[in-house]
Write an enzyme that holds these catalytic residues in place. Structure first.
Site, PDB file in Angstrom:
ATOM      1  CG  HIS A   1      -8.411   0.776   9.520  1.00  0.00           C
ATOM      2  ND1 HIS A   1      -8.131   1.519   8.821  1.00  0.00           N
ATOM      3  CD2 HIS A   1      -7.758  -0.232  10.196  1.00  0.00           C
ATOM      4  CE1 HIS A   1      -7.381   1.991   8.719  1.00  0.00           C
ATOM      5  NE2 HIS A   1      -6.712   0.636   9.208  1.00  0.00           N
TER       6      HIS A   1
ATOM      7  CG  PHE B   1      -1.784  -4.566   5.997  1.00  0.00           C
ATOM      8  CD1 PHE B   1      -1.467  -4.356   7.314  1.00  0.00           C
ATOM      9  CD2 PHE B   1      -2.582  -5.651   5.330  1.00  0.00           C
ATOM     10  CE1 PHE B   1      -1.771  -5.223   7.952  1.00  0.00           C
ATOM     11  CE2 PHE B   1      -3.379  -6.059   6.128  1.00  0.00           C
ATOM     12  CZ  PHE B   1      -3.763  -5.446   7.156  1.00  0.00           C
TER      13      PHE B   1
ATOM     14  CB  CYS C   1      -4.400   1.364   6.950  1.00  0.00           C
ATOM     15  SG  CYS C   1      -5.326  -0.376   6.387  1.00  0.00           S
TER      16      CYS C   1
END
Lengths: 420, 82
Positions: free
Chosen positions: A347, A408, A170
């Site tokens: 997101h 992540f 991300c």
């Protein structure tokens, strides 16, 4: 080039998001506090634990003609739409070379996604199993490769100085823009189209993220599901789309008389070395990225008036980010208007850094911080001045803004921009 | 019932239109797939697979490289269709 510390500016913005088919409509919706999250109506979603997502507002098929669109993964379609808008917005009228104000050998493209062409990969596997070997599309490989969006944007604008795809989940979109800033700062390129894209609203990624307990299952209230910094937050909501900017050396922009939105001051990057998916709860990893930013650039903490927070609406991450800001900037945090635009866009994973850079740059340009919606009950641990309910004017004079993105794997990327 | 050359060209025109977006009336015997019809080597594979299905013919990979023009493909299909 002998110069290795050149000033970089933003001269174009583009986006296609759950809030609008371009940067202007996205920005307008952000200021209006509109949510792009909806109940998924596809048959496949009916029995899933997570049935909400923020779908793109304008389907790419209505913008890119079918013969071209069918050779592009959805993530590359989004990237191309955002990049074309940014390119035109920067004042370029054709691809590099054909437009004599930009030399293809001095033009780069850096576009990232977190997951790559995942819908192509999964759909073509279905084709293989259901229809056989001959029916698998010969376009599958260029569609699924993670560098596909960057390569297609590079082809579109004629970029020959280098085409890159940094992947950091991300944080990918932000890392792409950081990489692009460095390409120009160190003299490898004069102009770079940079951004992030993601198209992963498909049952497998939704189920997989859901099984990690990372997503909100608030199917009864889609528009209220993404609620960063609120006590009732319970995970992120997946969005799709892309955001792109045109970055340019200040000299190059001045030579062609380009409109400048903001200066791109630089980037701070770090890694948590803590856990493969959990954020480091004290915010130490994020603080390191912020400190690296301060050490490596001319950013003045006293000038930071706005932060577009990563704030995905997860219980741990939102608070860790604020702790890190306080750790590095101390009392200066008190004059930062902090916005969590994922409360509206969802997101966008690897697309987030692209779209949120566009939002950050426009916030400086218009001197307005977008609101954070769904913040009914502020988490007492959220130590910062969160912009709630309506946009907040930013002060006059020279001000700076940050765009935070974390991924992540423990990737932390912070980008800094400043008014000109 | 085997297709005539005219029917084959008509069918190829529809396939090329679907894959490359070229108007069907521009898909003529002497046109080159790559140079005139915006069919690159990857899209040519799609054209071949669609033609095999439509005209009940097998076109081995080794033969595809000889099919430069619409006329080449039409002749091949005319000769090899079941």
């Amino acid at each position: 080039m002998s110069s290795t510390n050149r000033t970089v500016v933003v001269t174009g913005v583009g986006a296609t998001t759950p809030l609008g088919g371009d940067a202007a409509s996205t920005w307008e919706a952000l200021l209006a506090g509109r949510s792009g999250v909806r109940l998924l109506e596809e048959d496949w979603a009916a029995d899933l634990p997570v049935r909400i997502a923020a779908r793109i507002a304008v389907e790419p098929g209505t913008v890119i003609p079918r013969p071209h669109a069918r050779k592009l993964d959805r993530s590359a379609q989004f990237a191309l739409i955002a990049a074309r808008e940014a390119w035109a917005d920067a004042g370029f009228t054709a691809k590099a070379g054909e437009d004599p104000t930009v030399d293809p050998d001095r033009l780069g493209a850096v576009v990232a996604s977190g997951i790559g062409g995942v819908t192509t990969l999964l759909d073509q596997y279905d084709v293989l199993r259901e229809k056989g070997v001959r029916k698998v599309s010969p376009h599958t490989v260029p569609m699924l490769m993670p560098n596909g969006p960057a390569a297609n944007v590079g082809l579109e604008v004629g970029a020959r100085a280098g085409v890159h795809t940094p992947v950091s989940a991300c944080a990918s979109g932000a890392e792409a823009i950081g990489y692009a800033i460095e390409m120009i700062r160190t003299g490898r390129a004069d102009v770079v189209v940079a951004g992030g894209t993601e198209a992963s609203i498909h049952p497998l990624p939704i189920v997989a993220f859901g099984n990690m307990m990372a997503m909100s299952k608030n199917n009864e209230d889609p528009q209220g599901a993404s609620r960063p910094f609120d006590t009732a937050r319970n995970g992120f909501v997946m969005g799709e789309g892309a955001g792109a900017v045109v970055l340019e050396s200040a000299d190059h922009a001045a030579r062609r008389g380009a409109r400048v939105y903001a200066e791109a001051i630089g980037q701070g990057i770090s890694a948590d070395a803590h856990h493969i998916t959990q954020p480091e709860p004290s915010g130490n990893g994020i603080a390191q990225a912020l400190q690296n930013l301060v050490d490596a650039t001319e950013l003045k903490p006293a000038e930071i008036a706005h932060v577009n927070a990563h704030a995905t609406s997860t219980p741990q991450g939102d608070v860790a980010e604020l702790k890190a800001l306080r750790k590095v900037f101390g009392h200066d945090v008190d004059h930062m208007a902090i916005s969590a635009t994922k409360s509206m866009t969802g997101h966008l994973l690897g697309g987030a850094g692209g779209v949120e850079t566009v939002a950050t740059v426009l916030a400086l340009h218009h001197r307005l911080a977008p609101p954070t919606i769904n913040l009914d009950s502020l988490d007492p641990e959220a130590d910062g001045d969160i912009v709630r309910d309506k946009p907040r004017p930013l002060p006059a004079g020279t001000i700076a803004a940050l765009n935070d993105s974390f991924g992540f794997g423990g990737h932390n990327v912070v980008l800094a921009f400043r008014t000109v | 019932m085997a297709a005539t050359q005219e029917e084959i060209v008509e069918g190829l025109a529809e396939i090329v239109n679907e894959i490359a977006g070229i108007p069907t009336e521009d898909v003529l015997l002497e046109k080159s797939f790559t140079d005139d019809l915006d069919v690159d080597s990857l899209s040519m594979v799609e054209v071949v697979v669609a033609a095999e299905e439509r005209f009940d013919v097998k076109i081995p990979d080794d033969d595809v490289k000889n099919l430069k023009t619409v006329g080449d493909a039409a002749d091949y299909i005319l000769k090899h269709q079941a």
